[in-house]
Motif scaffolding. Sequence first.
Motif, PDB file in Angstrom:
ATOM      1  N   THR A 185       0.826  -1.205   0.000  1.00  0.00           N
ATOM      2  CA  THR A 185       0.000   0.000   0.000  1.00  0.00           C
ATOM      3  C   THR A 185       0.857   1.250   0.000  1.00  0.00           C
ATOM      4  OG1 THR A 185      -1.691  -1.201   1.224  1.00  0.00           O
ATOM      5  CG2 THR A 185      -1.861   1.204   1.194  1.00  0.00           C
ATOM      6  N   ALA A 186       1.987   1.202   0.704  1.00  0.00           N
ATOM      7  CA  ALA A 186       2.848   2.378   0.821  1.00  0.00           C
ATOM      8  C   ALA A 186       3.652   2.636  -0.444  1.00  0.00           C
ATOM      9  CB  ALA A 186       3.801   2.204   2.001  1.00  0.00           C
ATOM     10  N   CYS A 187       3.750   1.644  -1.346  1.00  0.00           N
ATOM     11  CA  CYS A 187       4.527   1.792  -2.575  1.00  0.00           C
ATOM     12  C   CYS A 187       3.590   1.718  -3.770  1.00  0.00           C
ATOM     13  CB  CYS A 187       5.589   0.698  -2.686  1.00  0.00           C
ATOM     14  SG  CYS A 187       6.773   0.725  -1.318  1.00  0.00           S
ATOM     15  N   PRO A 188       3.019   2.840  -4.194  1.00  0.00           N
ATOM     16  CA  PRO A 188       2.064   2.805  -5.294  1.00  0.00           C
ATOM     17  C   PRO A 188       2.713   2.328  -6.584  1.00  0.00           C
ATOM     18  CG  PRO A 188       2.734   5.063  -4.802  1.00  0.00           C
ATOM     19  CD  PRO A 188       3.291   4.196  -3.713  1.00  0.00           C
ATOM     20  N   ALA A 189       1.906   1.724  -7.441  1.00  0.00           N
ATOM     21  CA  ALA A 189       2.408   1.234  -8.721  1.00  0.00           C
ATOM     22  C   ALA A 189       2.842   2.402  -9.593  1.00  0.00           C
ATOM     23  CB  ALA A 189       1.312   0.426  -9.414  1.00  0.00           C
ATOM     24  N   HIS A 190       3.809   2.141 -10.461  1.00  0.00           N
ATOM     25  CA  HIS A 190       4.302   3.172 -11.374  1.00  0.00           C
ATOM     26  C   HIS A 190       3.184   3.606 -12.320  1.00  0.00           C
ATOM     27  CE1 HIS A 190       6.871   5.351 -14.102  1.00  0.00           C
ATOM     28  NE2 HIS A 190       6.403   4.619 -15.105  1.00  0.00           N
ATOM     29  N   ALA A 191       2.964   4.906 -12.402  1.00  0.00           N
ATOM     30  CA  ALA A 191       1.904   5.438 -13.260  1.00  0.00           C
ATOM     31  C   ALA A 191       2.488   5.868 -14.595  1.00  0.00           C
ATOM     32  CB  ALA A 191       1.218   6.616 -12.580  1.00  0.00           C
ATOM     33  N   ASP A 192       1.807   5.527 -15.666  1.00  0.00           N
ATOM     34  CA  ASP A 192       2.234   5.972 -16.987  1.00  0.00           C
ATOM     35  C   ASP A 192       2.058   7.480 -17.103  1.00  0.00           C
ATOM     36  OD1 ASP A 192       2.835   3.400 -17.830  1.00  0.00           O
ATOM     37  OD2 ASP A 192       0.793   3.033 -18.554  1.00  0.00           O
ATOM     38  N   PRO A 193       2.915   8.157 -17.881  1.00  0.00           N
ATOM     39  CA  PRO A 193       2.741   9.605 -18.067  1.00  0.00           C
ATOM     40  C   PRO A 193       1.424   9.901 -18.766  1.00  0.00           C
ATOM     41  CG  PRO A 193       4.380   8.726 -19.584  1.00  0.00           C
ATOM     42  CD  PRO A 193       4.072   7.637 -18.611  1.00  0.00           C
ATOM     43  N   PRO A 194       0.838  11.066 -18.496  1.00  0.00           N
ATOM     44  CA  PRO A 194      -0.439  11.407 -19.131  1.00  0.00           C
ATOM     45  C   PRO A 194      -0.322  11.451 -20.653  1.00  0.00           C
ATOM     46  CG  PRO A 194       0.074  12.920 -17.329  1.00  0.00           C
ATOM     47  CD  PRO A 194       1.297  12.104 -17.571  1.00  0.00           C
ATOM     48  N   THR A 195      -1.422  11.163 -21.309  1.00  0.00           N
ATOM     49  CA  THR A 195      -1.473  11.230 -22.768  1.00  0.00           C
ATOM     50  C   THR A 195      -1.186  12.648 -23.250  1.00  0.00           C
ATOM     51  OG1 THR A 195      -3.085   9.433 -22.861  1.00  0.00           O
ATOM     52  CG2 THR A 195      -2.974  10.900 -24.771  1.00  0.00           C
ATOM     53  N   THR A 196      -0.417  12.770 -24.312  1.00  0.00           N
ATOM     54  CA  THR A 196      -0.133  14.081 -24.894  1.00  0.00           C
ATOM     55  C   THR A 196      -1.413  14.695 -25.450  1.00  0.00           C
ATOM     56  OG1 THR A 196       2.132  13.476 -25.467  1.00  0.00           O
ATOM     57  CG2 THR A 196       1.140  15.299 -26.703  1.00  0.00           C
ATOM     58  N   GLN A 197      -1.696  15.924 -25.055  1.00  0.00           N
ATOM     59  CA  GLN A 197      -2.856  16.643 -25.579  1.00  0.00           C
ATOM     60  C   GLN A 197      -2.496  17.268 -26.925  1.00  0.00           C
ATOM     61  OE1 GLN A 197      -5.118  19.210 -22.869  1.00  0.00           O
ATOM     62  NE2 GLN A 197      -3.846  18.456 -21.194  1.00  0.00           N
ATOM     63  N   GLN A 198      -3.242  16.923 -27.945  1.00  0.00           N
ATOM     64  CA  GLN A 198      -3.051  17.507 -29.268  1.00  0.00           C
ATOM     65  C   GLN A 198      -4.079  18.621 -29.452  1.00  0.00           C
ATOM     66  OE1 GLN A 198      -2.511  14.472 -32.419  1.00  0.00           O
ATOM     67  NE2 GLN A 198      -2.508  12.966 -30.763  1.00  0.00           N
ATOM     68  N   ILE A 199      -3.596  19.846 -29.515  1.00  0.00           N
ATOM     69  CA  ILE A 199      -4.459  21.025 -29.538  1.00  0.00           C
ATOM     70  C   ILE A 199      -4.404  21.658 -30.924  1.00  0.00           C
ATOM     71  CG2 ILE A 199      -4.906  23.281 -28.504  1.00  0.00           C
ATOM     72  CD1 ILE A 199      -3.383  22.214 -26.006  1.00  0.00           C
ATOM     73  N   THR A 200      -5.562  21.901 -31.495  1.00  0.00           N
ATOM     74  CA  THR A 200      -5.641  22.556 -32.799  1.00  0.00           C
ATOM     75  C   THR A 200      -5.989  24.023 -32.590  1.00  0.00           C
ATOM     76  OG1 THR A 200      -6.354  20.504 -33.862  1.00  0.00           O
ATOM     77  CG2 THR A 200      -6.758  22.551 -35.051  1.00  0.00           C
ATOM     78  N   ALA A 201      -5.060  24.895 -32.931  1.00  0.00           N
ATOM     79  CA  ALA A 201      -5.268  26.332 -32.762  1.00  0.00           C
ATOM     80  C   ALA A 201      -6.144  26.860 -33.887  1.00  0.00           C
ATOM     81  CB  ALA A 201      -3.927  27.058 -32.756  1.00  0.00           C
ATOM     82  N   VAL A 202      -7.217  27.531 -33.510  1.00  0.00           N
ATOM     83  CA  VAL A 202      -8.093  28.218 -34.462  1.00  0.00           C
ATOM     84  C   VAL A 202      -8.016  29.690 -34.088  1.00  0.00           C
ATOM     85  CG1 VAL A 202     -10.427  28.426 -35.381  1.00  0.00           C
ATOM     86  CG2 VAL A 202      -9.558  26.182 -34.674  1.00  0.00           C
ATOM     87  N   ALA A 203      -7.139  30.413 -34.771  1.00  0.00           N
ATOM     88  CA  ALA A 203      -6.775  31.760 -34.342  1.00  0.00           C
ATOM     89  C   ALA A 203      -7.331  32.862 -35.220  1.00  0.00           C
ATOM     90  CB  ALA A 203      -5.247  31.882 -34.298  1.00  0.00           C
ATOM     91  N   VAL A 204      -7.830  32.523 -36.411  1.00  0.00           N
ATOM     92  CA  VAL A 204      -8.270  33.532 -37.378  1.00  0.00           C
ATOM     93  C   VAL A 204      -9.648  33.156 -37.900  1.00  0.00           C
ATOM     94  CG1 VAL A 204      -7.749  34.650 -39.589  1.00  0.00           C
ATOM     95  CG2 VAL A 204      -5.892  34.079 -38.010  1.00  0.00           C
ATOM     96  N   GLY A 205     -10.526  34.154 -37.988  1.00  0.00           N
ATOM     97  CA  GLY A 205     -11.871  33.934 -38.500  1.00  0.00           C
ATOM     98  C   GLY A 205     -11.936  34.026 -40.013  1.00  0.00           C
ATOM     99  N   SER A 206     -13.098  33.730 -40.558  1.00  0.00           N
ATOM    100  CA  SER A 206     -13.256  33.704 -42.009  1.00  0.00           C
ATOM    101  C   SER A 206     -13.119  35.082 -42.641  1.00  0.00           C
ATOM    102  CB  SER A 206     -14.623  33.111 -42.372  1.00  0.00           C
ATOM    103  OG  SER A 206     -15.664  33.920 -41.841  1.00  0.00           O
TER     104      SER A 206
END
Length: 218
Positions: free
Chosen positions: A17-38
Amino acid sequence: MKAVQVIVTAIAVLALTACPAHADPPTTQQITAVAVGSQGQAVNGYHETPPDGAVPAVSDCSTPSPSAVVADVYACSPSAADASTCWPSTPGSLLCVDNPWDMRLHRVAYQGQLPPVQPTASPDPFALLLDDGTRCLLRNGGSWGGRDDGFAGAYGCGKDFGSNPAVLCLPSQQSCIDRSGAAWTVKVGPLGAPDAHFPPPQTRTVSEAWFAGDRIPG
Protein backbone atom coordinates in the motif's frame (compact mmCIF):
# COMPACT_ATOMS: atom_id res chain seq x y z
CA MET A 1 3.04 -19.72 14.62
CA LYS A 2 -0.31 -18.68 13.18
CA ALA A 3 -0.06 -15.30 14.89
CA VAL A 4 3.37 -14.74 13.35
CA GLN A 5 1.99 -15.50 9.87
CA VAL A 6 -0.83 -12.98 10.35
CA ILE A 7 1.63 -10.28 11.41
CA VAL A 8 3.92 -10.96 8.44
CA THR A 9 0.96 -10.86 6.04
CA ALA A 10 -0.23 -7.55 7.50
CA ILE A 11 3.23 -6.02 7.12
CA ALA A 12 3.40 -7.16 3.49
CA VAL A 13 0.00 -5.60 2.73
CA LEU A 14 1.07 -2.32 4.34
CA ALA A 15 4.30 -2.31 2.33
CA LEU A 16 2.42 -2.78 -0.95
CA THR A 17 0.00 0.00 0.00
CA ALA A 18 2.85 2.38 0.82
CA CYS A 19 4.53 1.79 -2.57
CA PRO A 20 2.06 2.80 -5.29
CA ALA A 21 2.41 1.23 -8.72
CA HIS A 22 4.30 3.17 -11.37
CA ALA A 23 1.90 5.44 -13.26
CA ASP A 24 2.23 5.97 -16.99
CA PRO A 25 2.74 9.61 -18.07
CA PRO A 26 -0.44 11.41 -19.13
CA THR A 27 -1.47 11.23 -22.77
CA THR A 28 -0.13 14.08 -24.89
CA GLN A 29 -2.86 16.64 -25.58
CA GLN A 30 -3.05 17.51 -29.27
CA ILE A 31 -4.46 21.03 -29.54
CA THR A 32 -5.64 22.56 -32.80
CA ALA A 33 -5.27 26.33 -32.76
CA VAL A 34 -8.09 28.22 -34.46
CA ALA A 35 -6.77 31.76 -34.34
CA VAL A 36 -8.27 33.53 -37.38
CA GLY A 37 -11.87 33.93 -38.50
CA SER A 38 -13.26 33.70 -42.01
CA GLN A 39 -13.09 37.49 -42.36
CA GLY A 40 -9.37 37.46 -41.57
CA GLN A 41 -9.68 38.70 -37.99
CA ALA A 42 -8.16 37.33 -34.79
CA VAL A 43 -10.59 35.09 -32.86
CA ASN A 44 -10.77 32.78 -29.84
CA GLY A 45 -8.73 35.05 -27.59
CA TYR A 46 -5.90 35.59 -30.07
CA HIS A 47 -4.95 39.19 -30.78
CA GLU A 48 -2.89 41.01 -33.36
CA THR A 49 0.19 42.82 -32.10
CA PRO A 50 1.04 46.08 -33.86
CA PRO A 51 4.21 45.98 -35.95
CA ASP A 52 7.40 47.66 -34.83
CA GLY A 53 7.58 49.85 -37.90
CA ALA A 54 6.32 48.77 -41.31
CA VAL A 55 4.43 45.51 -41.75
CA PRO A 56 7.03 42.94 -42.86
CA ALA A 57 6.67 41.71 -46.41
CA VAL A 58 6.93 38.08 -47.49
CA SER A 59 7.81 37.00 -51.00
CA ASP A 60 6.85 33.33 -51.24
CA CYS A 61 3.82 31.62 -49.68
CA SER A 62 3.66 28.59 -51.95
CA THR A 63 4.15 25.92 -49.27
CA PRO A 64 1.85 24.73 -46.48
CA SER A 65 2.69 25.38 -42.87
CA PRO A 66 4.49 22.30 -41.49
CA SER A 67 2.02 22.45 -38.58
CA ALA A 68 -1.21 22.64 -40.59
CA VAL A 69 -3.86 19.95 -40.29
CA VAL A 70 -6.13 21.62 -42.88
CA ALA A 71 -5.71 23.22 -46.28
CA ASP A 72 -4.61 26.80 -46.94
CA VAL A 73 -2.49 27.47 -43.87
CA TYR A 74 0.77 28.90 -45.17
CA ALA A 75 4.49 29.05 -44.55
CA CYS A 76 6.07 32.11 -46.13
CA SER A 77 9.62 33.29 -46.66
CA PRO A 78 11.94 34.85 -45.72
CA SER A 79 12.37 33.21 -42.33
CA ALA A 80 13.10 36.61 -40.77
CA ALA A 81 9.38 37.39 -41.12
CA ASP A 82 8.53 34.58 -38.64
CA ALA A 83 5.81 33.46 -41.01
CA SER A 84 5.85 29.66 -40.77
CA THR A 85 2.20 29.33 -39.64
CA CYS A 86 -0.06 31.92 -41.27
CA TRP A 87 -3.72 32.27 -42.24
CA PRO A 88 -5.11 34.50 -45.01
CA SER A 89 -6.41 37.77 -43.61
CA THR A 90 -7.35 40.97 -45.41
CA PRO A 91 -6.47 41.23 -49.12
CA GLY A 92 -2.70 41.33 -49.49
CA SER A 93 -1.90 40.14 -45.96
CA LEU A 94 -1.79 37.14 -43.64
CA LEU A 95 -1.88 36.74 -39.87
CA CYS A 96 0.86 34.53 -38.42
CA VAL A 97 0.93 32.99 -34.96
CA ASP A 98 3.79 33.88 -32.62
CA ASN A 99 3.06 31.40 -29.85
CA PRO A 100 -0.09 29.90 -28.33
CA TRP A 101 0.59 30.96 -24.73
CA ASP A 102 0.61 34.72 -25.33
CA MET A 103 -2.02 34.19 -28.06
CA ARG A 104 -0.28 36.73 -30.28
CA LEU A 105 -0.54 37.12 -34.04
CA HIS A 106 1.43 39.41 -36.32
CA ARG A 107 0.60 40.58 -39.82
CA VAL A 108 2.72 40.13 -42.93
CA ALA A 109 2.15 41.64 -46.37
CA TYR A 110 2.00 39.54 -49.52
CA GLN A 111 1.56 40.65 -53.11
CA GLY A 112 -0.26 38.40 -55.51
CA GLN A 113 -2.75 35.55 -55.27
CA LEU A 114 -2.24 32.92 -52.59
CA PRO A 115 -2.10 29.45 -54.16
CA PRO A 116 -4.11 26.59 -52.67
CA VAL A 117 -1.95 24.37 -50.44
CA GLN A 118 -2.62 21.06 -48.72
CA PRO A 119 -1.25 19.95 -45.33
CA THR A 120 1.67 17.56 -45.18
CA ALA A 121 1.05 13.88 -44.47
CA SER A 122 2.54 14.14 -40.97
CA PRO A 123 2.39 17.69 -39.60
CA ASP A 124 4.79 18.81 -36.88
CA PRO A 125 3.37 20.91 -34.02
CA PHE A 126 4.40 24.57 -34.06
CA ALA A 127 4.61 24.60 -30.26
CA LEU A 128 5.31 22.06 -27.51
CA LEU A 129 4.79 22.12 -23.76
CA LEU A 130 7.05 19.59 -22.04
CA ASP A 131 6.36 17.75 -18.81
CA ASP A 132 8.69 20.01 -16.81
CA GLY A 133 6.89 23.16 -17.98
CA THR A 134 9.39 24.04 -20.73
CA ARG A 135 7.87 25.78 -23.75
CA CYS A 136 9.33 25.21 -27.22
CA LEU A 137 8.66 26.61 -30.69
CA LEU A 138 9.34 24.92 -34.02
CA ARG A 139 12.52 26.13 -35.66
CA ASN A 140 12.04 28.50 -38.57
CA GLY A 141 15.41 28.88 -40.25
CA GLY A 142 18.23 30.77 -38.59
CA SER A 143 21.76 29.75 -37.66
CA TRP A 144 21.84 27.36 -34.71
CA GLY A 145 24.71 25.63 -32.96
CA GLY A 146 25.69 21.99 -33.21
CA ARG A 147 27.03 18.96 -31.32
CA ASP A 148 29.63 16.30 -32.00
CA ASP A 149 27.03 13.50 -31.73
CA GLY A 150 25.19 14.65 -34.85
CA PHE A 151 22.01 15.88 -33.17
CA ALA A 152 20.53 19.10 -34.59
CA GLY A 153 18.01 21.53 -33.16
CA ALA A 154 14.36 21.31 -34.23
CA TYR A 155 12.55 23.34 -31.54
CA GLY A 156 13.88 26.27 -29.56
CA CYS A 157 13.24 25.93 -25.84
CA GLY A 158 15.53 28.63 -24.44
CA LYS A 159 14.94 32.21 -23.43
CA ASP A 160 12.59 33.88 -25.92
CA PHE A 161 12.42 30.45 -27.58
CA GLY A 162 16.09 30.54 -28.47
CA SER A 163 18.04 27.46 -29.48
CA ASN A 164 19.62 26.60 -26.13
CA PRO A 165 18.33 24.21 -24.98
CA ALA A 166 16.59 22.67 -27.96
CA VAL A 167 14.51 19.68 -28.94
CA LEU A 168 17.03 17.58 -30.84
CA CYS A 169 16.91 14.97 -33.54
CA LEU A 170 19.23 13.24 -35.96
CA PRO A 171 19.14 14.18 -39.65
CA SER A 172 18.03 10.63 -40.48
CA GLN A 173 14.85 10.94 -38.40
CA GLN A 174 11.60 11.67 -40.21
CA SER A 175 10.22 13.39 -37.11
CA CYS A 176 11.85 14.74 -33.97
CA ILE A 177 8.87 13.59 -31.89
CA ASP A 178 8.40 9.97 -30.88
CA ARG A 179 4.66 9.40 -31.33
CA SER A 180 4.74 5.62 -30.84
CA GLY A 181 2.87 5.85 -27.53
CA ALA A 182 -0.02 7.84 -26.11
CA ALA A 183 2.52 10.08 -24.36
CA TRP A 184 4.84 11.55 -27.00
CA THR A 185 8.50 12.10 -26.15
CA VAL A 186 11.37 14.24 -27.42
CA LYS A 187 15.11 14.51 -26.85
CA VAL A 188 16.29 17.77 -25.25
CA GLY A 189 19.79 19.13 -24.86
CA PRO A 190 22.14 22.08 -25.41
CA LEU A 191 23.81 23.22 -28.62
CA GLY A 192 27.22 24.79 -29.09
CA ALA A 193 30.06 24.71 -31.59
CA PRO A 194 29.78 22.05 -34.32
CA ASP A 195 32.31 19.86 -32.48
CA ALA A 196 31.04 20.60 -28.95
CA HIS A 197 30.71 17.55 -26.71
CA PHE A 198 27.66 17.31 -24.45
CA PRO A 199 26.07 14.56 -22.36
CA PRO A 200 23.42 12.48 -24.15
CA PRO A 201 20.11 14.32 -24.63
CA GLN A 202 17.44 13.91 -21.97
CA THR A 203 14.11 12.33 -22.84
CA ARG A 204 11.11 14.51 -21.96
CA THR A 205 7.41 13.81 -22.31
CA VAL A 206 5.32 16.19 -24.41
CA SER A 207 2.35 17.41 -22.37
CA GLU A 208 0.78 19.53 -25.13
CA ALA A 209 1.35 19.79 -28.88
CA TRP A 210 -0.14 22.66 -30.90
CA PHE A 211 -1.23 22.37 -34.54
CA ALA A 212 -2.76 24.92 -36.93
CA GLY A 213 -6.45 24.50 -37.71
CA ASP A 214 -8.95 26.04 -40.08
CA ARG A 215 -10.39 29.53 -40.07
CA ILE A 216 -13.87 29.80 -38.58
CA PRO A 217 -16.82 32.09 -39.32
CA GLY A 218 -17.33 35.05 -37.07
